[in-house]
Design a protein around this motif. Structure first.
Motif, short mmCIF file in Angstrom:
data_model
loop_
_atom_site.label_atom_id
_atom_site.label_comp_id
_atom_site.label_asym_id
_atom_site.label_seq_id
_atom_site.Cartn_x
_atom_site.Cartn_y
_atom_site.Cartn_z
N ARG A 126 30.80 5.86 0.94
CA ARG A 126 30.76 7.08 1.40
C ARG A 126 29.37 7.54 2.28
N LYS A 127 29.31 7.16 3.47
CA LYS A 127 28.21 7.42 4.63
C LYS A 127 27.27 8.70 4.62
N PRO A 128 26.13 8.71 3.96
CA PRO A 128 25.76 10.00 4.47
C PRO A 128 25.03 10.41 5.51
N GLY A 129 25.61 11.78 5.64
CA GLY A 129 25.28 12.59 7.40
C GLY A 129 26.87 12.28 7.46
N ARG A 130 27.68 11.17 7.16
CA ARG A 130 29.20 11.82 7.66
C ARG A 130 30.13 12.49 7.04
N ASP A 131 30.24 11.85 5.80
CA ASP A 131 31.34 11.58 4.57
C ASP A 131 30.85 13.10 3.56
N VAL A 132 29.20 12.82 3.09
CA VAL A 132 29.03 13.72 2.50
C VAL A 132 26.98 14.53 2.97
N LEU A 133 26.97 15.28 2.66
CA LEU A 133 25.70 15.57 3.33
C LEU A 133 24.89 16.28 2.71
N PHE A 134 23.82 15.65 2.13
CA PHE A 134 22.47 15.63 1.51
C PHE A 134 21.84 16.46 1.44
N SER A 135 21.36 16.95 1.00
CA SER A 135 19.55 18.01 1.35
C SER A 135 18.01 17.20 -0.07
N ALA A 136 17.45 17.93 0.60
CA ALA A 136 16.25 17.51 -0.70
C ALA A 136 15.09 18.66 0.06
N ILE A 137 14.33 18.42 -0.92
CA ILE A 137 12.92 18.65 -0.79
C ILE A 137 11.84 18.17 -0.93
N ASN A 138 10.52 17.95 0.31
CA ASN A 138 9.76 17.26 -0.36
C ASN A 138 9.37 16.40 1.21
N SER A 139 8.33 16.22 1.82
CA SER A 139 8.17 15.62 3.07
C SER A 139 7.30 13.81 2.81
N SER A 140 7.41 13.19 1.56
CA SER A 140 7.17 12.43 1.55
C SER A 140 7.23 11.31 2.98
N PRO A 141 7.14 9.84 3.20
CA PRO A 141 7.60 9.01 4.83
C PRO A 141 8.99 8.44 4.17
N GLU A 142 9.30 8.33 3.31
CA GLU A 142 10.98 8.06 3.46
C GLU A 142 11.85 8.72 3.50
N ALA A 143 11.49 10.94 2.45
CA ALA A 143 12.07 11.21 3.30
C ALA A 143 12.33 12.10 4.69
N LEU A 144 10.79 11.88 5.07
CA LEU A 144 10.92 11.97 6.74
C LEU A 144 11.79 10.69 7.49
N HIS A 145 11.61 9.96 6.55
CA HIS A 145 12.56 9.08 7.48
C HIS A 145 14.07 8.73 7.34
N ALA A 146 14.66 9.31 6.53
CA ALA A 146 15.76 9.83 6.37
C ALA A 146 16.05 11.24 6.92
N ARG A 147 15.51 11.87 7.52
CA ARG A 147 16.13 13.03 8.40
C ARG A 147 15.78 12.73 9.39
#
Length: 358
Positions: free
Chosen positions: A245-266
């Motif tokens: 499953r492809k994130p952002g296309r087949d399934v949508l994900f949400s999160a809380i936190n502003s780590s560098p990894e999370a910012l890049h994923a956004r």
């Protein structure tokens, strides 16, 4: 002459004592390797450096027993700090309030305040507990609510019924409870969204990964994954990716936190909704402690418990901007600017009522 010298020295002592920088110990409940809590420490340290305060941080490694052991050592030691900053993670605050009574150390809560039942119990036995100087918590319920709204807004209008999985943090953590409550409140706006299950991932990437593997078998049609932090979102994401499953296309994900990894994923679209900014609460608490040490009233509005609108939506542009801020030692914040020092008596801290634009 000797008497005059003694008198002058005695008069100077109080001034010298007052010139000592305010000392703060922060009982950090997270892991010493955890992106959110290390960034939290870094923001607090930036505030301490700029405000001329001393800060010591002790990580409890997500263990309530260790947090209480650390609190006993701090409050019972020979060199107690002026202030102890605590998070009511896993409900540890009342016991620390009890331990600190009569110690002379002022207590301040951040991120997780007292629960209603804890507050009632303490009010019923006021002589047993130390008083809190203040409490700063985030707009967690609103963040949980907004995340689901942001994800649903990205679904096709004619998508029909949609399956949702939710990864909450810890049952004994108020912030986790509030985020889940916000998500559940948002469900009332979307009858087409079916909440299949809420699991408690303990803020852990590995645990969420293992839970998601099982949940995928049970609910293979899942298209929305709501997570109370970034670590759990990435753990669940790994399980979905391994299932093709492809994130952002087949399934949508949400999160809380502003780590560098999370910012890049956004930025790259793997996270479709992201809320962040609550890592700043400790820094704002330092501003208030700095002012209290100067004898300034930090609760001018008569309120000791503040829910601060620090959690804000992070789109791709803001994520790019925040990544640049992370490279700066002080995050680009002038902490002294927010102090009540030199301000009129009716000054109110702007961060208590409005989001600060970084």
């Amino acid at each position: 002459m000797l008497k005059a010298l003694c008198q002058s020295l005695c008069l100077a002592l109080p001034l010298a004592a007052s010139a000592q920088p305010a000392s703060v110990v922060f009982l950090n409940p997270g892991l010493s390797t955890e992106a959110f809590w290390t960034s939290y420490t870094r923001f607090m340290q930036a505030a301490a450096n700029e405000l001329g305060m001393t800060l010591r941080v002790e990580y409890s490694e997500r263990r309530a027993d260790l947090a209480l052991t650390q609190a006993r050592a701090i409050l019972g030691g020979p060199q107690r700090p002026d202030y102890l900053v605590v998070v009511n993670e896993q409900y540890v605050a009342p016991e620390i309030m009890r331990l600190s009574r009569g110690s002379g150390v002022k207590l301040f809560l951040v991120n997780n305040g007292l629960t209603a039942s804890q507050a009632r119990s303490i009010e019923a036995q006021p002589d047993k507990y130390a008083e809190l100087l203040g409490t700063l918590t985030a707009n967690d319920e609103q963040a949980g609510f907004q995340m689901l709204h942001q994800m649903v807004a990205q679904l096709p209008r004619d998508s029909g019924p949609v399956d949702l999985l939710a990864f909450a943090g810890v049952k004994t953590t108020p912030a986790s409870q509030l985020r889940e409550e916000g998500m559940r409140r948002a469900l009332a706006d979307f009858p087409q969204v079916r909440l299949r299950q809420v699991v408690y991932g303990g803020w852990s990437r590995q645990r969420a990964y293992e839970q998601a593997q099982q949940l995928l078998e049970r609910y293979p049609a899942t298209r929305l994954v709501w997570s109370a932090n970034d670590e759990m979102a990435f753990g669940a994401m790994q399980a979905f990716e391994e299932a093709g499953r492809k994130p952002g296309r087949d399934v949508l994900f949400s999160a809380i936190n502003s780590s560098p990894e999370a910012l890049h994923a956004r930025i790259d679209g793997r996270l479709s909704a992201l809320m962040g900014g609550h890592f700043t609460l400790g820094g704002w608490a330092m501003v208030m402690l700095h002012d209290d040490a100067l004898g300034l009233a930090v609760n001018r509005d008569g309120v000791r418990e503040h829910r601060v609108p620090v959690l804000q939506p992070i789109d791709q542009a803001k994520a790019t901007h925040w990544l640049k801020l992370l490279e700066q030692p002080d995050y680009g914040i002038d902490f002294q600017h927010y102090s009540a020092e030199g301000r009129p008596p009716d000054y109110q801290y702007p961060f208590l009522t409005s989001p600060i634009n970084y």
